[in-house]
Design a protein around this motif. Structure first.
Motif, mmCIF file in Angstrom:
data_model
loop_
_atom_site.group_PDB
_atom_site.id
_atom_site.type_symbol
_atom_site.label_atom_id
_atom_site.label_comp_id
_atom_site.label_asym_id
_atom_site.label_seq_id
_atom_site.Cartn_x
_atom_site.Cartn_y
_atom_site.Cartn_z
ATOM 1 N N ARG A 1 0.714 -1.101 -0.080
ATOM 2 C CA ARG A 1 -0.010 -0.073 -0.092
ATOM 3 C C ARG A 1 0.878 1.338 -0.200
ATOM 4 N N LYS B 1 -18.235 -3.242 1.292
ATOM 5 C CA LYS B 1 -18.128 -2.928 2.423
ATOM 6 C C LYS B 1 -19.346 -3.083 3.659
ATOM 7 N N GLY C 1 -19.002 -5.251 6.639
ATOM 8 C CA GLY C 1 -19.453 -4.551 8.116
ATOM 9 C C GLY C 1 -20.565 -5.672 8.466
ATOM 10 N N THR D 1 -18.313 -8.115 10.330
ATOM 11 C CA THR D 1 -17.741 -7.450 11.607
ATOM 12 C C THR D 1 -18.694 -7.455 12.701
ATOM 13 N N ILE E 1 -10.992 -6.954 13.126
ATOM 14 C CA ILE E 1 -11.330 -5.447 13.356
ATOM 15 C C ILE E 1 -10.246 -4.594 12.634
ATOM 16 N N TYR E 2 -8.962 -5.068 12.416
ATOM 17 C CA TYR E 2 -7.991 -4.555 11.806
ATOM 18 C C TYR E 2 -8.121 -4.697 10.313
ATOM 19 N N PHE F 1 -10.628 -5.266 8.530
ATOM 20 C CA PHE F 1 -12.021 -4.660 8.063
ATOM 21 C C PHE F 1 -11.838 -3.273 7.169
ATOM 22 N N PRO F 2 -11.319 -2.521 8.433
ATOM 23 C CA PRO F 2 -10.926 -1.123 7.787
ATOM 24 C C PRO F 2 -9.926 -1.137 6.457
ATOM 25 N N LEU F 3 -8.723 -1.941 6.858
ATOM 26 C CA LEU F 3 -7.466 -1.882 5.927
ATOM 27 C C LEU F 3 -7.913 -2.491 4.658
ATOM 28 N N LEU G 1 -12.547 -0.680 3.721
ATOM 29 C CA LEU G 1 -12.624 0.735 3.542
ATOM 30 C C LEU G 1 -11.554 1.533 3.284
ATOM 31 N N ASP H 1 -10.407 4.561 1.071
ATOM 32 C CA ASP H 1 -10.759 5.581 -0.067
ATOM 33 C C ASP H 1 -9.917 6.747 -0.344
#
Lengths: 129, 375
Positions: free
Chosen positions: B61, B77, B81, B84, B365-366, B368-370, B373, B375
């Motif tokens: 990244r 997403k 979610g 999650t 938990i990590y 999911f946003p990595l 999400l 943007d």
């Protein structure tokens, strides 16, 4: 903070049900917040450079809640806590070292013309099945 | 953990040894603390194990943020979610299960452990919907990334995915097997075993619940924003922009979707030597010269998008393997709950499996946003 039960052995700390549910709802709230912030970032005028730190901060807040209360770290022996947290130290070392390392030679990779490598032209023209 | 069976002689024991206190421990507390240290050390190795993949993610990244911008449109997403929330809920029931075990309430502990297992299977069911949807679109790891499999006119999202059917064969066999086993044990009057296998059948049922919910979720999403959803799903166009071969030409010729291949080919031959400077020059180059007629409706894709999905599959796949291992461990807890093994001085295994389960949740938990999400 744990329930007080005189008849239980001292290593047994049942966490109050209210606290568990409270933590759960806080986690759900933070999850929804993460998704909403990510979806509305543009319209709220948050620069995209801040999105990653914001998402990671929210994830870390969730991780703290899970560790401290679901995993009983709050009441655990400090040696166990130190052992676990030390793993995070090593993970950050791992990431920083490799980032620094690759940062040094990334420009060399990017300036290298792949098409000058022997055999690349032939490879590129083969059907990619 | 070695557990000595003292059930026949524990009255003669000179210590205050319970049924499951191994003989090399002085007290239940010592046994509990030893086990707890062991599981924490195991979790440390797990964190380090996953950290290799997090390093791969961070490096890629960091050096190629453009790939992530292009790739994340393929990830849903809302499904992420949903998963999650399912996992967080399973963590709650696990924590409640530990509490019940600590208070010696075996029955409620069994119910909580069963709910946790069902949620874990549901997670896998939703994941199966996600994976099969991507496989339908030819989105695989880098080396197998297939831009040709699906014609854009075939509606990928309607109907049941073949891959989903294949993935569901094993759970279906397990479901049938567990129900039959349960019935057989009922017939030979082994109530505990019968209950256990019925619990496992309910667990596998959770997988199908997850599949149905994931499917409905996806269908609802598509219904409400059909255009927006379908737009990024153009593997053939992706292929056209990133490949320049005779084979590609044939494919293009078959579809009305992509035009002007002759030009494209010629253009590329002319410009090859001048313009190919970076690894991701292909996508941009082709887009500039060959496919202006798409009016910009197709985002500029990079062939290396496949590398993102290599990382995606490794991270979520390894996580899914941990979920499966967690279900097996939880099944063992469930069996012991049915046998009324837990007491306030012996609940270690529930606590240890609980810690493992929360770690799996923590990693998600990590993830999911990595992954979802960006943007």
């Amino acid at each position: 903070m744990a329930d007080h039960h005189d008849d239980l052995p001292k290593f047994c700390h049942p966490v109050p049900t209210k606290l568990l549910f409270g933590v759960f709802f806080a986690l759900i709230f933070l999850t929804i917040l993460t998704v909403v912030v990510s979806a509305l970032a543009g319209s709220m005028g948050i620069p995209s450079a801040f999105m990653f730190p914001i998402a990671m901060t929210l994830a870390t807040a969730k991780a703290f809640l899970v560790c401290a209360f679901f995993m009983h770290m709050w009441w655990d022996k400090s040696f166990n806590v130190i052992a676990f947290l030390s793993s995070l130290l090593f993970v950050s070392l791992f990431i920083c070292m490799t980032l620094m390392d690759t940062g040094h030679y990334q420009s060399t990779i990017e300036s290298y013309d792949v098409n000058q490598m022997p055999g690349v032209a032939e490879l590129e023209s083969e059907p990619a099945e | 953990m070695a557990v000595a069976d003292h059930s026949h002689d524990h009255h003669d024991d000179h210590h205050d040894h319970g049924e499951f206190i191994a003989h090399h421990f002085d007290s239940p507390e010592q046994q509990f603390d030893s086990g707890k240290l062991g599981i924490w050390l195991f979790l440390v190795t797990e964190v380090l194990f996953f950290s290799g993949l997090f390093v791969a993610y961070t490096l890629y990244r960091n050096h190629h943020p453009e790939i992530f911008d292009q790739a994340h449109v393929y990830l849903n997403k809302y499904l992420g979610g949903l998963n999650t929330i399912v996992l967080l809920f399973s963590s709650l029931t696990m924590a409640l299960g530990v509490r019940s075990a600590q208070l010696g309430k075996n029955k409620s502990c069994g119910i909580y452990v069963l709910i946790t297992m069902v949620c874990a299977s549901m997670f896998l069911g939703v994941k199966a919907v996600e994976y099969s949807h991507k496989w339908d679109m030819g989105i695989l790891v880098r080396s197998a990334f297939d831009f040709t499999y699906t014609h854009p006119d075939q509606t990928i999202i309607s109907g049941l995915s073949n891959y989903l059917v294949y993935l569901s064969v094993i759970p279906l066999l397990l479901l049938v097997g567990f129900i039959i086993t349960s019935v057989v044990f009922r017939l030979i009057d082994k109530a505990v075993w019968s209950k256990f296998w019925m619990g496992m059948a309910i667990t596998v049922g959770g997988y199908f619940l997850g599949v149905v919910i994931g499917y409905l979720f996806m269908a609802a999403k598509i219904g409400e924003a059909k255009h927006a959803y379908i737009e990024p799903v153009r593997p053939i166009a992706l292929y056209a922009m990133t490949q320049d071969t005779d084979h590609a030409k044939e494919d293009h010729a078959k579809s009305d979707h992509v035009k002007g291949d002759g030009h494209d080919k010629d253009h590329d031959d002319e410009h090859d030597d001048e313009h190919h400077d970076a690894a991701h020059a292909n996508g941009e180059h082709h887009d500039d010269h060959g496919h202006g007629e798409h009016h910009g409706e197709i985002p500029e894709f990079d062939r290396n998008v496949g590398t993102f999905f290599s990382i995606y599959y490794c991270m979520t796949g390894l996580h899914a393997i941990h979920i499966i291992a967690g279900i097996i461990a939880l099944g063992w807890l469930y069996f012991r709950c049915l046998n009324n093994h837990w007491r306030s001085d012996y609940f270690g295994p529930v606590d240890y499996v609980g810690l493992y389960w929360h770690l799996v949740d923590l990693i998600w938990i990590y993830l999911f946003p990595l992954l979802y999400l960006i943007d």
